[in-house]
Write a protein that holds these residues in place. Structure first.
Motif, PDB file in Angstrom:
ATOM      1  N   GLY A  50       0.792  -1.114   0.092  1.00 61.44           N
ATOM      2  CA  GLY A  50       0.135   0.256  -0.167  1.00 61.44           C
ATOM      3  C   GLY A  50       0.948   1.192  -0.004  1.00 61.44           C
ATOM      4  N   VAL A  51       2.031   1.207   0.653  1.00 61.26           N
ATOM      5  CA  VAL A  51       2.705   2.312   0.815  1.00 61.26           C
ATOM      6  C   VAL A  51       3.429   2.514  -0.713  1.00 61.26           C
ATOM      7  CG1 VAL A  51       5.137   3.484   1.948  1.00 61.26           C
ATOM      8  CG2 VAL A  51       3.117   2.246   3.203  1.00 61.26           C
ATOM      9  N   LEU A  52       3.953   1.396  -1.173  1.00 60.78           N
ATOM     10  CA  LEU A  52       4.539   1.571  -2.512  1.00 60.78           C
ATOM     11  C   LEU A  52       3.367   2.271  -3.410  1.00 60.78           C
ATOM     12  CD1 LEU A  52       6.285  -2.078  -3.020  1.00 60.78           C
ATOM     13  CD2 LEU A  52       7.188   0.353  -2.375  1.00 60.78           C
ATOM     14  N   ARG A  53       2.202   1.685  -3.425  1.00 61.99           N
ATOM     15  CA  ARG A  53       1.519   2.546  -4.440  1.00 61.99           C
ATOM     16  C   ARG A  53       1.156   3.898  -4.326  1.00 61.99           C
ATOM     17  NH1 ARG A  53      -0.965  -2.743  -3.183  1.00 61.99           N
ATOM     18  NH2 ARG A  53      -2.503  -1.616  -2.015  1.00 61.99           N
ATOM     19  N   GLU A  54       1.115   4.298  -2.819  1.00 62.06           N
ATOM     20  CA  GLU A  54       1.011   5.873  -2.689  1.00 62.06           C
ATOM     21  C   GLU A  54       2.425   6.620  -3.604  1.00 62.06           C
ATOM     22  OE1 GLU A  54       1.178   6.330   1.475  1.00 62.06           O
ATOM     23  OE2 GLU A  54      -0.854   5.351   1.784  1.00 62.06           O
ATOM     24  N   LEU A 155      16.987  -5.705   4.623  1.00 66.74           N
ATOM     25  CA  LEU A 155      16.469  -5.047   5.693  1.00 66.74           C
ATOM     26  C   LEU A 155      16.211  -5.959   6.900  1.00 66.74           C
ATOM     27  CD1 LEU A 155      13.813  -2.788   4.123  1.00 66.74           C
ATOM     28  CD2 LEU A 155      15.833  -1.922   4.973  1.00 66.74           C
ATOM     29  N   VAL A 156      16.865  -5.870   7.979  1.00 67.23           N
ATOM     30  CA  VAL A 156      16.927  -6.797   9.075  1.00 67.23           C
ATOM     31  C   VAL A 156      16.456  -6.178  10.601  1.00 67.23           C
ATOM     32  CG1 VAL A 156      18.057  -8.738  10.227  1.00 67.23           C
ATOM     33  CG2 VAL A 156      18.733  -8.059   7.771  1.00 67.23           C
ATOM     34  N   GLY A 157      15.749  -6.762  11.177  1.00 66.00           N
ATOM     35  CA  GLY A 157      15.594  -6.235  12.636  1.00 66.00           C
ATOM     36  C   GLY A 157      16.778  -6.319  13.361  1.00 66.00           C
ATOM     37  N   GLY A 158      16.988  -5.385  14.128  1.00 71.49           N
ATOM     38  CA  GLY A 158      18.073  -5.369  15.258  1.00 71.49           C
ATOM     39  C   GLY A 158      18.295  -6.435  16.085  1.00 71.49           C
ATOM     40  N   ASP A 159      17.050  -6.707  16.649  1.00 75.81           N
ATOM     41  CA  ASP A 159      16.881  -8.049  17.632  1.00 75.81           C
ATOM     42  C   ASP A 159      16.905  -9.321  16.960  1.00 75.81           C
ATOM     43  OD1 ASP A 159      17.156  -6.002  19.592  1.00 75.81           O
ATOM     44  OD2 ASP A 159      14.901  -5.883  19.657  1.00 75.81           O
ATOM     45  N   ASP A 160      17.028  -9.500  15.725  1.00 74.27           N
ATOM     46  CA  ASP A 160      16.919 -10.709  14.994  1.00 74.27           C
ATOM     47  C   ASP A 160      18.414 -10.999  14.761  1.00 74.27           C
ATOM     48  OD1 ASP A 160      15.795 -12.663  13.590  1.00 74.27           O
ATOM     49  OD2 ASP A 160      14.813 -11.694  11.834  1.00 74.27           O
ATOM     50  N   ASP A 161      18.890 -11.643  15.932  1.00 73.39           N
ATOM     51  CA  ASP A 161      20.250 -11.884  15.916  1.00 73.39           C
ATOM     52  C   ASP A 161      20.962 -12.892  14.740  1.00 73.39           C
ATOM     53  OD1 ASP A 161      20.643 -10.029  18.120  1.00 73.39           O
ATOM     54  OD2 ASP A 161      20.498 -11.598  19.400  1.00 73.39           O
ATOM     55  N   ILE A 162      20.247 -13.934  14.705  1.00 75.28           N
ATOM     56  CA  ILE A 162      20.827 -14.960  13.589  1.00 75.28           C
ATOM     57  C   ILE A 162      20.666 -14.548  12.620  1.00 75.28           C
ATOM     58  CG2 ILE A 162      20.312 -17.339  12.835  1.00 75.28           C
ATOM     59  CD1 ILE A 162      19.607 -18.119  15.682  1.00 75.28           C
ATOM     60  N   VAL A 163      19.239 -14.051  11.997  1.00 75.60           N
ATOM     61  CA  VAL A 163      19.114 -13.462  10.662  1.00 75.60           C
ATOM     62  C   VAL A 163      20.062 -12.438  10.206  1.00 75.60           C
ATOM     63  CG1 VAL A 163      17.375 -12.595   9.102  1.00 75.60           C
ATOM     64  CG2 VAL A 163      16.777 -14.350  10.576  1.00 75.60           C
ATOM     65  N   LEU A 196       7.608  -1.474  11.063  1.00 73.43           N
ATOM     66  CA  LEU A 196       6.964  -1.858   9.719  1.00 73.43           C
ATOM     67  C   LEU A 196       6.803  -0.781   8.840  1.00 73.43           C
ATOM     68  CD1 LEU A 196       6.281  -4.246   8.111  1.00 73.43           C
ATOM     69  CD2 LEU A 196       3.910  -3.934   8.721  1.00 73.43           C
ATOM     70  N   GLU A 197       6.419   0.408   9.476  1.00 74.52           N
ATOM     71  CA  GLU A 197       6.383   1.456   8.700  1.00 74.52           C
ATOM     72  C   GLU A 197       7.745   2.181   8.112  1.00 74.52           C
ATOM     73  OE1 GLU A 197       2.703   1.776  11.533  1.00 74.52           O
ATOM     74  OE2 GLU A 197       4.987   1.172  11.329  1.00 74.52           O
ATOM     75  N   GLU A 198       8.717   1.787   9.131  1.00 78.16           N
ATOM     76  CA  GLU A 198       9.980   2.272   8.767  1.00 78.16           C
ATOM     77  C   GLU A 198      10.590   1.393   7.510  1.00 78.16           C
ATOM     78  OE1 GLU A 198      14.423   2.747  11.016  1.00 78.16           O
ATOM     79  OE2 GLU A 198      12.762   2.513  11.983  1.00 78.16           O
ATOM     80  N   VAL A 199      10.395   0.395   7.618  1.00 77.39           N
ATOM     81  CA  VAL A 199      10.585  -0.663   6.685  1.00 77.39           C
ATOM     82  C   VAL A 199       9.915  -0.182   5.093  1.00 77.39           C
ATOM     83  CG1 VAL A 199      10.229  -3.056   5.691  1.00 77.39           C
ATOM     84  CG2 VAL A 199      11.262  -2.801   7.924  1.00 77.39           C
ATOM     85  N   ALA A 200       8.597  -0.062   5.230  1.00 76.19           N
ATOM     86  CA  ALA A 200       7.957   0.346   3.997  1.00 76.19           C
ATOM     87  C   ALA A 200       8.404   1.587   3.691  1.00 76.19           C
ATOM     88  CB  ALA A 200       6.459   0.635   4.426  1.00 76.19           C
ATOM     89  N   SER A 201       8.858   2.603   4.237  1.00 74.70           N
ATOM     90  CA  SER A 201       9.648   3.662   4.014  1.00 74.70           C
ATOM     91  C   SER A 201      10.945   3.520   3.168  1.00 74.70           C
ATOM     92  CB  SER A 201       9.604   4.746   5.151  1.00 74.70           C
ATOM     93  OG  SER A 201      10.410   5.787   4.673  1.00 74.70           O
ATOM     94  N   LEU A 202      11.533   2.695   3.938  1.00 74.31           N
ATOM     95  CA  LEU A 202      12.938   2.443   3.387  1.00 74.31           C
ATOM     96  C   LEU A 202      12.928   1.610   1.964  1.00 74.31           C
ATOM     97  CD1 LEU A 202      14.747   1.120   6.405  1.00 74.31           C
ATOM     98  CD2 LEU A 202      15.568   3.165   5.441  1.00 74.31           C
TER      99      LEU A 202
END
Length: 214
Positions: A50-54, A155-163, A196-202
């Motif tokens: 949805g953010v992409l379509r905007e 894009l990776v979460g800061g608390d997603d250590d293994i990934v 997730l908003e940050e991910v969509a923006s990036l």
């Protein structure tokens, strides 16, 4: 004005169902490769779409596996199969009047990221940009990663250590324009407020900057 169409795409003996949504006029189109156990109805990917379509970017969200195939757990990690299905969808987009002239981007989550990168590594496939969200790009394999030419954002979460570590290794193998962004305070699914908003923006900024009108 936006068009929205439920589509069916042939993939050998299987048929994939998806939702194609196009703003007017679109500057490109992004094909979503969902992760293991997810589907085109994924609320996270639909939010990003949805953010992409905007930003005037069309989106195609589809199920790479049929419901019967998805019941076999191993299929969710069958990267060659997922890549093949993604290739059928990319070819379909290139043949539709509304999307044939648009640059193509790929957005992959979890195992879908590996499929997106394998497709981007194939010769003759013109991919404008790739984004991986909490993905497993390492599963694409070093040979494919080194062959990717499309600009790639991990894009990776800061608390997603293994990934994080798996993405760092994949980032090292990539030979294209690339960026690894670790989102502070986010876990694997980016469920924390605002993440997730940050991910969509990036992701949107990455695609916009690599599409012709970006």
């Amino acid at each position: 004005m936006e068009s929205k169409e439920l589509v069916q795409i042939g993939a050998g003996t299987a048929t994939m169902e998806g939702m194609l949504e196009l703003p007017t006029p679109p500057i490109g189109v992004v094909l979503f490769a969902h992760g293991s156990g997810s589907s085109r109805l994924s609320p996270r990917n639909n939010y990003v779409a949805g953010v992409l379509r905007e930003a005037r970017i069309g989106t195609l969200l589809l199920d790479l596996l049929t419901p019967q195939e998805d019941r076999t757990y191993e299929n969710r990690f069958n990267i060659p199969l997922l890549t093949q299905r993604l290739g059928f969808a990319a070819a379909w987009l290139s043949q539709q009047p509304a999307t044939s002239t648009l640059k193509l981007g790929l957005f992959g989550a979890s195992t879908g990221a590996a499929a997106a990168l394998q497709l981007a590594a194939e010769p003759g496939i013109d991919i404008a940009a790739v984004v991986s969200r909490g993905g497993r790009p390492d599963l694409a394999g070093r040979h494919a990663l080194q062959a990717v030419r499309a600009p790639t954002l991990l894009l990776v979460g800061g608390d997603d250590d293994i990934v994080i570590e798996l993405n760092r290794r994949a980032h090292d193998d990539l030979r294209c324009e690339k960026q690894l962004v670790i989102v502070p305070g986010a876990t694997h699914l980016f469920e924390e407020p605002g993440k997730l908003e940050e991910v969509a923006s990036l992701a949107t900024n990455w695609f916009v900057s690599h599409f012709p009108n970006g």
